[in-house]
Design a protein around this motif. Sequence first.
Motif, PDB file in Angstrom:
ATOM      1  N   ILE A  77       1.060  -1.061   0.222  1.00  0.00           N
ATOM      2  CA  ILE A  77       0.143  -0.082  -0.316  1.00  0.00           C
ATOM      3  C   ILE A  77       0.787   1.811   0.008  1.00  0.00           C
ATOM      4  O   ILE A  77       0.392   2.431  -0.567  1.00  0.00           O
ATOM      5  CB  ILE A  77      -1.073  -0.500   1.443  1.00  0.00           C
ATOM      6  CG1 ILE A  77      -2.147  -1.299   1.206  1.00  0.00           C
ATOM      7  CG2 ILE A  77      -1.522   1.144   1.394  1.00  0.00           C
ATOM      8  CD1 ILE A  77      -2.954  -1.786   2.326  1.00  0.00           C
ATOM      9  N   GLN A  90       4.313   1.548  -1.374  1.00  0.00           N
ATOM     10  CA  GLN A  90       4.352   1.390  -2.430  1.00  0.00           C
ATOM     11  C   GLN A  90       3.268   1.649  -3.696  1.00  0.00           C
ATOM     12  O   GLN A  90       3.728   3.459  -4.339  1.00  0.00           O
ATOM     13  CB  GLN A  90       4.890   0.540  -3.583  1.00  0.00           C
ATOM     14  CG  GLN A  90       6.106   0.494  -4.543  1.00  0.00           C
ATOM     15  CD  GLN A  90       6.934   0.863  -3.662  1.00  0.00           C
ATOM     16  OE1 GLN A  90       7.333   0.755  -3.275  1.00  0.00           O
ATOM     17  NE2 GLN A  90       7.609   1.249  -5.190  1.00  0.00           N
ATOM     18  N   ALA A  91       2.344   1.959  -3.126  1.00  0.00           N
ATOM     19  CA  ALA A  91       1.531   2.498  -4.135  1.00  0.00           C
ATOM     20  C   ALA A  91       0.529   3.749  -4.097  1.00  0.00           C
ATOM     21  O   ALA A  91       1.138   5.039  -5.056  1.00  0.00           O
ATOM     22  CB  ALA A  91      -0.072   1.808  -4.664  1.00  0.00           C
ATOM     23  N   ALA A  94       3.655   6.151  -4.669  1.00  0.00           N
ATOM     24  CA  ALA A  94       3.918   6.458  -6.522  1.00  0.00           C
ATOM     25  C   ALA A  94       2.383   7.268  -7.061  1.00  0.00           C
ATOM     26  O   ALA A  94       2.671   8.814  -7.600  1.00  0.00           O
ATOM     27  CB  ALA A  94       3.720   5.105  -7.619  1.00  0.00           C
ATOM     28  N   THR A  95       1.102   7.401  -6.709  1.00  0.00           N
ATOM     29  CA  THR A  95       0.516   7.556  -6.301  1.00  0.00           C
ATOM     30  C   THR A  95       0.835   9.951  -6.493  1.00  0.00           C
ATOM     31  O   THR A  95       0.824  10.464  -6.663  1.00  0.00           O
ATOM     32  CB  THR A  95      -0.488   7.489  -5.546  1.00  0.00           C
ATOM     33  OG1 THR A  95      -1.714   6.394  -6.314  1.00  0.00           O
ATOM     34  CG2 THR A  95      -2.529   8.463  -5.825  1.00  0.00           C
ATOM     35  N   VAL A 119       3.058  11.445  -8.401  1.00  0.00           N
ATOM     36  CA  VAL A 119       2.051  11.563  -9.554  1.00  0.00           C
ATOM     37  C   VAL A 119       1.758  13.032  -9.250  1.00  0.00           C
ATOM     38  O   VAL A 119       1.301  13.565  -9.566  1.00  0.00           O
ATOM     39  CB  VAL A 119       1.568  10.662 -10.045  1.00  0.00           C
ATOM     40  CG1 VAL A 119       0.032  11.661 -10.629  1.00  0.00           C
ATOM     41  CG2 VAL A 119       2.015   9.857 -10.489  1.00  0.00           C
ATOM     42  N   ILE A 120       0.769  13.318  -8.345  1.00  0.00           N
ATOM     43  CA  ILE A 120      -0.019  14.457  -8.288  1.00  0.00           C
ATOM     44  C   ILE A 120       0.776  15.509  -7.834  1.00  0.00           C
ATOM     45  O   ILE A 120       1.215  16.447  -7.857  1.00  0.00           O
ATOM     46  CB  ILE A 120      -0.760  13.759  -6.282  1.00  0.00           C
ATOM     47  CG1 ILE A 120      -1.983  13.280  -6.250  1.00  0.00           C
ATOM     48  CG2 ILE A 120      -1.779  15.703  -6.414  1.00  0.00           C
ATOM     49  CD1 ILE A 120      -2.638  13.200  -5.540  1.00  0.00           C
ATOM     50  N   GLY A 123       2.114   6.537 -14.778  1.00  0.00           N
ATOM     51  CA  GLY A 123       2.197   7.285 -13.815  1.00  0.00           C
ATOM     52  C   GLY A 123       2.648   9.007 -14.473  1.00  0.00           C
ATOM     53  O   GLY A 123       1.477   9.590 -14.127  1.00  0.00           O
ATOM     54  N   THR A 148       0.560  12.173 -14.358  1.00  0.00           N
ATOM     55  CA  THR A 148       0.387  13.229 -13.705  1.00  0.00           C
ATOM     56  C   THR A 148       0.125  14.293 -15.173  1.00  0.00           C
ATOM     57  O   THR A 148      -0.721  15.323 -14.896  1.00  0.00           O
ATOM     58  CB  THR A 148       2.018  13.236 -14.192  1.00  0.00           C
ATOM     59  OG1 THR A 148       2.585  12.395 -13.555  1.00  0.00           O
ATOM     60  CG2 THR A 148       2.483  14.505 -13.373  1.00  0.00           C
ATOM     61  N   LEU A 184      -3.981  14.589 -15.454  1.00  0.00           N
ATOM     62  CA  LEU A 184      -3.370  15.376 -14.256  1.00  0.00           C
ATOM     63  C   LEU A 184      -3.256  17.253 -14.272  1.00  0.00           C
ATOM     64  O   LEU A 184      -4.644  18.023 -13.952  1.00  0.00           O
ATOM     65  CB  LEU A 184      -3.394  15.157 -12.569  1.00  0.00           C
ATOM     66  CG  LEU A 184      -3.891  15.573 -11.281  1.00  0.00           C
ATOM     67  CD1 LEU A 184      -5.125  15.352 -10.817  1.00  0.00           C
ATOM     68  CD2 LEU A 184      -3.153  15.018 -10.319  1.00  0.00           C
ATOM     69  N   ILE A 221      -4.459   7.216 -13.138  1.00  0.00           N
ATOM     70  CA  ILE A 221      -3.216   7.175 -11.266  1.00  0.00           C
ATOM     71  C   ILE A 221      -3.935   5.899 -11.038  1.00  0.00           C
ATOM     72  O   ILE A 221      -3.008   5.292  -9.613  1.00  0.00           O
ATOM     73  CB  ILE A 221      -3.904   8.420 -10.915  1.00  0.00           C
ATOM     74  CG1 ILE A 221      -3.292   9.779 -11.467  1.00  0.00           C
ATOM     75  CG2 ILE A 221      -3.440   8.187  -9.334  1.00  0.00           C
ATOM     76  CD1 ILE A 221      -3.141  10.721 -11.509  1.00  0.00           C
ATOM     77  N   ASN A 254      -1.919   2.925 -12.254  1.00  0.00           N
ATOM     78  CA  ASN A 254      -0.515   3.342 -11.804  1.00  0.00           C
ATOM     79  C   ASN A 254      -0.761   2.864 -10.594  1.00  0.00           C
ATOM     80  O   ASN A 254       0.242   1.881  -9.948  1.00  0.00           O
ATOM     81  CB  ASN A 254      -0.599   5.067 -12.403  1.00  0.00           C
ATOM     82  CG  ASN A 254       1.397   4.742 -11.333  1.00  0.00           C
ATOM     83  OD1 ASN A 254       2.215   4.397 -11.970  1.00  0.00           O
ATOM     84  ND2 ASN A 254       1.049   5.628 -10.762  1.00  0.00           N
ATOM     85  N   ALA A 255      -0.883   2.805  -9.338  1.00  0.00           N
ATOM     86  CA  ALA A 255      -1.020   2.559  -8.235  1.00  0.00           C
ATOM     87  C   ALA A 255      -0.957   1.454  -8.216  1.00  0.00           C
ATOM     88  O   ALA A 255      -0.664  -0.252  -7.481  1.00  0.00           O
ATOM     89  CB  ALA A 255      -2.084   3.214  -7.384  1.00  0.00           C
ATOM     90  N   ILE A 256      -2.122   0.596  -8.494  1.00  0.00           N
ATOM     91  CA  ILE A 256      -2.844  -1.310  -8.937  1.00  0.00           C
ATOM     92  C   ILE A 256      -1.373  -1.246  -9.879  1.00  0.00           C
ATOM     93  O   ILE A 256      -0.526  -2.452  -9.318  1.00  0.00           O
ATOM     94  CB  ILE A 256      -3.819  -1.249  -9.977  1.00  0.00           C
ATOM     95  CG1 ILE A 256      -4.922  -1.078  -9.063  1.00  0.00           C
ATOM     96  CG2 ILE A 256      -4.261  -2.827 -10.263  1.00  0.00           C
ATOM     97  CD1 ILE A 256      -6.495  -0.892  -9.729  1.00  0.00           C
ATOM     98  N   ASN A 292       1.753  -0.238  -9.380  1.00  0.00           N
ATOM     99  CA  ASN A 292       2.571  -0.374  -8.328  1.00  0.00           C
ATOM    100  C   ASN A 292       2.388  -1.442  -7.223  1.00  0.00           C
ATOM    101  O   ASN A 292       3.826  -2.065  -6.801  1.00  0.00           O
ATOM    102  CB  ASN A 292       2.570   0.354  -8.142  1.00  0.00           C
ATOM    103  CG  ASN A 292       3.968   2.109  -8.646  1.00  0.00           C
ATOM    104  OD1 ASN A 292       4.932   1.861  -8.533  1.00  0.00           O
ATOM    105  ND2 ASN A 292       3.176   2.891  -9.204  1.00  0.00           N
ATOM    106  N   PHE A 293       1.445  -1.270  -7.046  1.00  0.00           N
ATOM    107  CA  PHE A 293       1.236  -2.835  -5.737  1.00  0.00           C
ATOM    108  C   PHE A 293       1.285  -3.738  -5.948  1.00  0.00           C
ATOM    109  O   PHE A 293       1.891  -5.207  -5.901  1.00  0.00           O
ATOM    110  CB  PHE A 293      -1.046  -2.460  -5.778  1.00  0.00           C
ATOM    111  CG  PHE A 293      -1.096  -3.505  -4.242  1.00  0.00           C
ATOM    112  CD1 PHE A 293      -1.343  -2.676  -3.415  1.00  0.00           C
ATOM    113  CD2 PHE A 293      -1.698  -4.475  -4.433  1.00  0.00           C
ATOM    114  CE1 PHE A 293      -1.695  -3.646  -2.143  1.00  0.00           C
ATOM    115  CE2 PHE A 293      -2.002  -5.608  -3.719  1.00  0.00           C
ATOM    116  CZ  PHE A 293      -2.023  -5.061  -2.205  1.00  0.00           C
ATOM    117  N   THR A 328       5.386  -4.723  -6.004  1.00  0.00           N
ATOM    118  CA  THR A 328       5.944  -4.661  -5.266  1.00  0.00           C
ATOM    119  C   THR A 328       5.581  -6.161  -4.684  1.00  0.00           C
ATOM    120  O   THR A 328       5.792  -7.089  -3.959  1.00  0.00           O
ATOM    121  CB  THR A 328       5.139  -3.412  -4.290  1.00  0.00           C
ATOM    122  OG1 THR A 328       4.599  -2.579  -4.744  1.00  0.00           O
ATOM    123  CG2 THR A 328       6.088  -3.486  -3.104  1.00  0.00           C
TER     124      THR A 328
END
Lengths: 208, 281
Positions: free
Chosen positions: A6, A8-9, A12-13, A16-17, B195, B199, B202, B261, B264-266, B268-269, B272
């Motif tokens: 979590i 790590q995710a 990354a988020t 990006v923001i 990502g 960016t 967004l 985004i 991207n998070a998924i 990365n999840f 990992t």
Amino acid sequence: MLNKKIIQASKATISVIIVALLLVGIIYLATYLFLGQEIDTAVLLLNTVAVELNDNKEEVPTVLNEEKQTLENYPEYGTQYATIEIPRIGANLPVYFGDTLEILKKGVGHSSGSYFPGEGGSIVYMGHNSKKVFRRFSELQIGDEIKVTTTYGEFNYKIYDMQLIKETELEKVPIQREEEILMVYTCYPFNNIGYADHRFVVYAKLEQ
Amino acid sequence: MKILINILKFIIMLILVVCILFFGIKNIVLSTIMDKDYVLNKLEETNFYSGTYELVESGFENYIAQSGLEEEVLNNICTEEKVKKDIAIILNNIYNGTNEEIDTTEIANNLNANIDKLDVRTSQNKSALDKFVQQICTEYKNTIINTKYENTIHEILNKTTNLLEKLQTIVTIVTIIAVICLILLNIKNISKLVGNIGTVLLSSSITILVAINLINANINISAIKLFNNVFSSSIVTILQDILSKVNKFGIIILITSIVVILINAIINFVKTNQKEEIKEE
């Protein structure tokens, strides 16, 4: 284990923001540096033509500051603030601030470039030569009285001159602030048909 | 080397944001204010023709008191159809570059006929009556906003359209190159590419939404007054519609960016997870 995934995710988020916000900042900074002046001018221009109507605004009474000889809270453009009475020709008419044809349809107009009664300068009033307004102007005589009753006081004037001028002779209705002079004019000939290019002007001084 | 690549990526993303903003705004501008049919629809929607006709009639009435004539002289001198036809001519002059003049002969003829019915024309007042008729015709042209600037506006619109078309070709090429560069720079890491796309989307959406809010905070669009109330109402409707279209565009990109985004998070999840599994093995 799950936490690490979590984190790590989320990392990354968040990155990006953050980068996205940085990009927005740079875009706005560049826009401000290169187009700031043009944008300010455009906003100013648009706000100049964005007129807020004061329909719900509380009415503030107009008051004459006698010491300074100026009005406080001038009447709003297009509103009636006085009546003009000329006993010789039986005229008792509303006076509106403004001189558009729309206003003149309702009564007597007050030229927006002239002073108000009590301000000690030239006051320019105008009205149509119709039966309802100033058709009987020819009956006026030197010495006749004109009474202007405003929302802030009563003013009496005495006619001392009358002139026939061309519509273009603006110098014959001069704006000054040495003496309070009421100038009332209408189109001439009084029973004209068509477009009238002459004006009949009545000059009256304030009676002390 | 890594810093240099990151700076390069940042610059490419900045370029892509500018490209997205250009494409969005260009399409909205070309499909609204630069499109004659859109303007015609909006005029119809805001009752511009009937409103202008009423203004024309009331403008004529303003001249009656000073003319010494009866109000009947204004009867049927102009019709709503004539107003609509003349506005179409003005729009053609603006959008198609035609150079057609507004013809007020019909109004002048009708007015003269009405004056003649009153039997007031004499040799003394003939020129005064001619001037009155001329004033009424000028008033008509002023009310329907027939100005000498129609061709100038057409030239500006034409130049803007040509400029936008030329820019579009350049921006398209730049976008393709930027996207290829971004792919090449992230070729080994798909999650970073996703990502970066997130960016770009967004920041584009935030830029648009912030701009819309700044415009609304600094300009009272609904209070804009130009020429007359009818024209102002149409202009306000068009401006508000354009802003709402830009706002909608911003929201669509925002939603897309959120989706990207999340992907991207998924990624990365999952990545990992895979790394942990390899470690465990």
